[in-house]
Every structure is written in structure tokens, then in C-alpha cells.
Design a protein around this motif. Structure first.
Motif, mmCIF file in Angstrom:
data_model
loop_
_atom_site.group_PDB
_atom_site.id
_atom_site.type_symbol
_atom_site.label_atom_id
_atom_site.label_comp_id
_atom_site.label_asym_id
_atom_site.label_seq_id
_atom_site.Cartn_x
_atom_site.Cartn_y
_atom_site.Cartn_z
ATOM 1 N N GLU A 70 8.013 -1.227 -4.335
ATOM 2 C CA GLU A 70 8.556 -0.516 -3.177
ATOM 3 C C GLU A 70 9.768 0.318 -3.567
ATOM 4 O OE1 GLU A 70 9.308 -3.680 -0.466
ATOM 5 O OE2 GLU A 70 7.230 -3.787 0.273
ATOM 6 N N GLU A 71 10.625 -0.236 -4.427
ATOM 7 C CA GLU A 71 11.802 0.505 -4.881
ATOM 8 C C GLU A 71 11.395 1.702 -5.737
ATOM 9 O OE1 GLU A 71 14.146 -2.373 -6.909
ATOM 10 O OE2 GLU A 71 14.831 -3.378 -5.065
ATOM 11 N N LEU A 72 10.419 1.481 -6.626
ATOM 12 C CA LEU A 72 9.953 2.571 -7.489
ATOM 13 C C LEU A 72 9.332 3.686 -6.660
ATOM 14 C CD1 LEU A 72 9.273 3.853 -10.211
ATOM 15 C CD2 LEU A 72 7.221 2.394 -10.299
ATOM 16 N N VAL A 73 8.485 3.329 -5.706
ATOM 17 C CA VAL A 73 7.834 4.320 -4.854
ATOM 18 C C VAL A 73 8.864 5.108 -4.052
ATOM 19 C CG1 VAL A 73 6.366 4.597 -2.805
ATOM 20 C CG2 VAL A 73 5.588 3.193 -4.719
ATOM 21 N N ALA A 74 9.882 4.424 -3.544
ATOM 22 C CA ALA A 74 10.928 5.113 -2.781
ATOM 23 C C ALA A 74 11.641 6.152 -3.644
ATOM 24 C CB ALA A 74 11.929 4.099 -2.229
ATOM 25 N N ASP A 75 11.925 5.788 -4.902
ATOM 26 C CA ASP A 75 12.580 6.735 -5.808
ATOM 27 C C ASP A 75 11.663 7.893 -6.169
ATOM 28 O OD1 ASP A 75 14.932 5.306 -5.832
ATOM 29 O OD2 ASP A 75 14.460 4.195 -7.657
ATOM 30 N N ILE A 123 9.704 13.619 -5.621
ATOM 31 C CA ILE A 123 8.682 14.532 -5.091
ATOM 32 C C ILE A 123 9.319 15.538 -4.149
ATOM 33 C CG2 ILE A 123 6.668 14.662 -3.565
ATOM 34 C CD1 ILE A 123 5.808 11.935 -4.774
ATOM 35 N N GLN A 124 10.197 15.066 -3.278
ATOM 36 C CA GLN A 124 10.900 15.972 -2.363
ATOM 37 C C GLN A 124 11.704 17.014 -3.128
ATOM 38 O OE1 GLN A 124 13.260 13.597 0.301
ATOM 39 N NE2 GLN A 124 11.498 12.642 1.282
ATOM 40 N N ALA A 125 12.343 16.563 -4.211
ATOM 41 C CA ALA A 125 13.145 17.485 -5.020
ATOM 42 C C ALA A 125 12.256 18.544 -5.676
ATOM 43 C CB ALA A 125 13.928 16.716 -6.076
ATOM 44 N N GLU A 150 0.299 9.491 -8.299
ATOM 45 C CA GLU A 150 0.771 8.263 -8.935
ATOM 46 C C GLU A 150 1.268 7.265 -7.893
ATOM 47 O OE1 GLU A 150 0.380 7.419 -12.087
ATOM 48 O OE2 GLU A 150 -0.685 9.322 -12.260
ATOM 49 N N VAL A 151 1.915 7.749 -6.853
ATOM 50 C CA VAL A 151 2.359 6.867 -5.768
ATOM 51 C C VAL A 151 1.167 6.185 -5.116
ATOM 52 C CG1 VAL A 151 3.347 6.856 -3.438
ATOM 53 C CG2 VAL A 151 4.545 8.032 -5.288
ATOM 54 N N ASP A 152 0.108 6.946 -4.878
ATOM 55 C CA ASP A 152 -1.105 6.371 -4.293
ATOM 56 C C ASP A 152 -1.682 5.284 -5.193
ATOM 57 O OD1 ASP A 152 -0.940 8.016 -2.090
ATOM 58 O OD2 ASP A 152 -2.323 9.521 -2.892
ATOM 59 N N ARG A 153 -1.680 5.531 -6.495
ATOM 60 C CA ARG A 153 -2.225 4.546 -7.435
ATOM 61 C C ARG A 153 -1.354 3.292 -7.467
ATOM 62 N NH1 ARG A 153 -2.800 9.336 -10.695
ATOM 63 N NH2 ARG A 153 -4.979 10.027 -10.759
ATOM 64 N N LEU A 154 -0.042 3.478 -7.470
ATOM 65 C CA LEU A 154 0.867 2.327 -7.496
ATOM 66 C C LEU A 154 0.671 1.455 -6.261
ATOM 67 C CD1 LEU A 154 4.137 4.033 -8.786
ATOM 68 C CD2 LEU A 154 2.878 2.213 -9.956
ATOM 69 N N ASN A 155 0.575 2.090 -5.106
ATOM 70 C CA ASN A 155 0.387 1.322 -3.869
ATOM 71 C C ASN A 155 -0.969 0.627 -3.837
ATOM 72 O OD1 ASN A 155 2.907 1.888 -2.759
ATOM 73 N ND2 ASN A 155 2.191 3.783 -1.804
ATOM 74 N N PHE A 194 4.023 19.446 -10.328
ATOM 75 C CA PHE A 194 4.726 18.199 -10.648
ATOM 76 C C PHE A 194 4.707 17.258 -9.441
ATOM 77 C CE2 PHE A 194 7.686 20.769 -13.665
ATOM 78 C CZ PHE A 194 6.691 20.788 -14.634
ATOM 79 N N ALA A 195 4.994 17.826 -8.268
ATOM 80 C CA ALA A 195 5.034 17.019 -7.044
ATOM 81 C C ALA A 195 3.662 16.428 -6.732
ATOM 82 C CB ALA A 195 5.522 17.871 -5.871
ATOM 83 N N ALA A 196 2.615 17.224 -6.884
ATOM 84 C CA ALA A 196 1.260 16.753 -6.581
ATOM 85 C C ALA A 196 0.854 15.617 -7.516
ATOM 86 C CB ALA A 196 0.269 17.907 -6.694
ATOM 87 N N ASN A 197 1.203 15.742 -8.800
ATOM 88 C CA ASN A 197 0.869 14.681 -9.749
ATOM 89 C C ASN A 197 1.572 13.378 -9.388
ATOM 90 O OD1 ASN A 197 -0.905 16.074 -11.399
ATOM 91 N ND2 ASN A 197 0.706 16.882 -12.723
#
Length: 217
Positions: free
Chosen positions: A141-146, A151-153, A194-199, A187-190
């Protein structure tokens, strides 16, 4: 009875943890206290086990309530500096804190025993892996939040640089033109993938070991 050892008066761990620290000190040097998420997760497992044993009426209410109160303190961030046992060994200080909450002294295990009460119907082989899985969920959860902040940046840079032309690159050579904005959007799309895979992978940690035997059957 394995003998006697002197445990520091201000320590919440007992003789079993002290033996573990002494016997395995050269294995890794990494303690449970180095991972606050794990300390919290282990307290959650002990809280849940105490509640289950209380509901089954095999753990007296006064002992169960003291154990859960001690666990709630640890979950809230207290006493983490007493988690000095190595990550590869068992042991904890929940029983001694529970004893204090019951009005007794540390080490008066006839009122709340680390094995007979705090570890009732459990094994290190089910409590520890279950705790690790909970800790991994918290860490994910912490990793995904970061990652979402990153991604926003990248999205912001994609907008900022959408008019900036550059040469694309293939096989270390110049290729067709593209914008810097497109590059940052990629970069953001990639990272979103990865977030989807982690979750998706984190859902596997919901399969817990509690309730099995010491060998997992």
C-alpha cells in the motif's frame, strides 16, 4: 525448566526472546523492530487469535482482554523499540505488557503465559507467515501510494512538455519525431500497469496460514 537467566527489568521480552537473541545473533543482525509494519502485523495476528480463543471460551475474558489491549498499543506504534529479537526467530513481549495491564509484574506468567495464553492454539509456523503477509500488504500500500505520486508527476511533465519536439530513438539511432510530453506520458502509463500488477499480486497475501498445524497440514 531449562534454567534461569537475568532479563533486564525494563524489557518487555522474556527469557525465550533473550535466548533467541543470544543463540542467533550472528545469523542476520536484522531485528523485527527494523520493520514496523511487521511488528504491527504480528500484534494484529495475536489480537485476532486472542479474540477467537475468547469466543471459543478457552481463553478467560480477563486474560484475553489484557492481551488485546496490549496488542492495540503495539498496533498504535507503542513498544516497538522492545522488538529486539531477530527476524528469523520467535518471541515477543505481549504477555509482559498484558501482565502490567492486569496489575501484575512482568514475568508473573501464572497470570498470563506467553505460550499457554498469548500463543494459544498457534505455532510460529502459522503466526509468523500470516504476519509477514499482512506486513507485505501494508508495504505494498505504501509503495503503490508513492508510485501514484510519481505517476502524477510524470503526467504533469507530459502536459508541460507536450509542445517540445525531440527525435525518437530506435536501436540507438534517431527515428521519427515525438514530443517530450509523449515520452513522459509513456513513463506514467508503464507505472500505472505496474500498480495494477502489484495490487493483483497483493491479493495472494490474503491467503493466510493461521489454523494449520506446525507443518502446514
Amino acid at each position: 525448566m531449562l534454567g534461569e537467566k537475568e532479563v533486564p527489568a525494563d524489557a518487555y521480552y522474556g527469557i525465550q526472546t533473550l535466548r533467541g537473541i543470544e543463540n542467533f545473533q550472528n545469523i542476520s543482525g536484522i531485528t523485527i523492530g527494523d520493520y514496523p509494519n511487521y511488528v504491527k502485523a504480528l500484534a494484529m495476528v495475536k489480537w485476532a487469535a486472542a479474540k477467537a480463543n475468547q469466543e471459543l471460551e478457552i481463553l478467560p475474558d480477563d486474560i484475553a482482554n489484557a492481551i488485546t489491549r496490549a496488542c492495540e498499543e503495539i498496533i498504535g506504534g507503542k513498544l516497538h523499540d522492545h522488538s529486539s529479537q531477530l527476524i528469523c526467530t520467535g518471541g515477543a513481549g505481549t504477555s509482559n505488557r498484558a501482565l502490567e495491564l492486569m496489575g501484575h509484574q512482568k514475568g508473573e506468567y501464572q497470570y498470563c503465559h506467553p505460550n499457554n495464553h498469548v500463543n494459544m492454539s498457534q505455532s510460529t509456523n502459522d503466526a509468523y507467515p500470516t504476519s509477514f503477509k499482512l506486513a507485505f500488504i501494508f508495504m505494498n500500500e505504501e509503495l503503490v501510494a508513492d508510485l501514484k505520486l510519481l505517476i502524477q508527476a510524470f503526467r504533469a511533465k507530459g502536459e508541460e512538455f507536450k509542445e517540445v519536439l525531440k527525435m525518437g530513438r530506435t536501436q540507438l539511432q534517431d527515428a521519427v519525431p515525438m514530443t517530450m510530453g509523449q515520452e513522459f506520458e509513456a513513463f506514467a502509463a508503464n507505472l500505472e500497469e505496474e500498480v495494477d500488477r502489484l495490487n493483483q499480486m497483493a491479493k495472494l497475501f490474503l491467503e493466510v496460514n493461521m489454523g494449520a498445524t506446525a507443518i502446514g497440514t
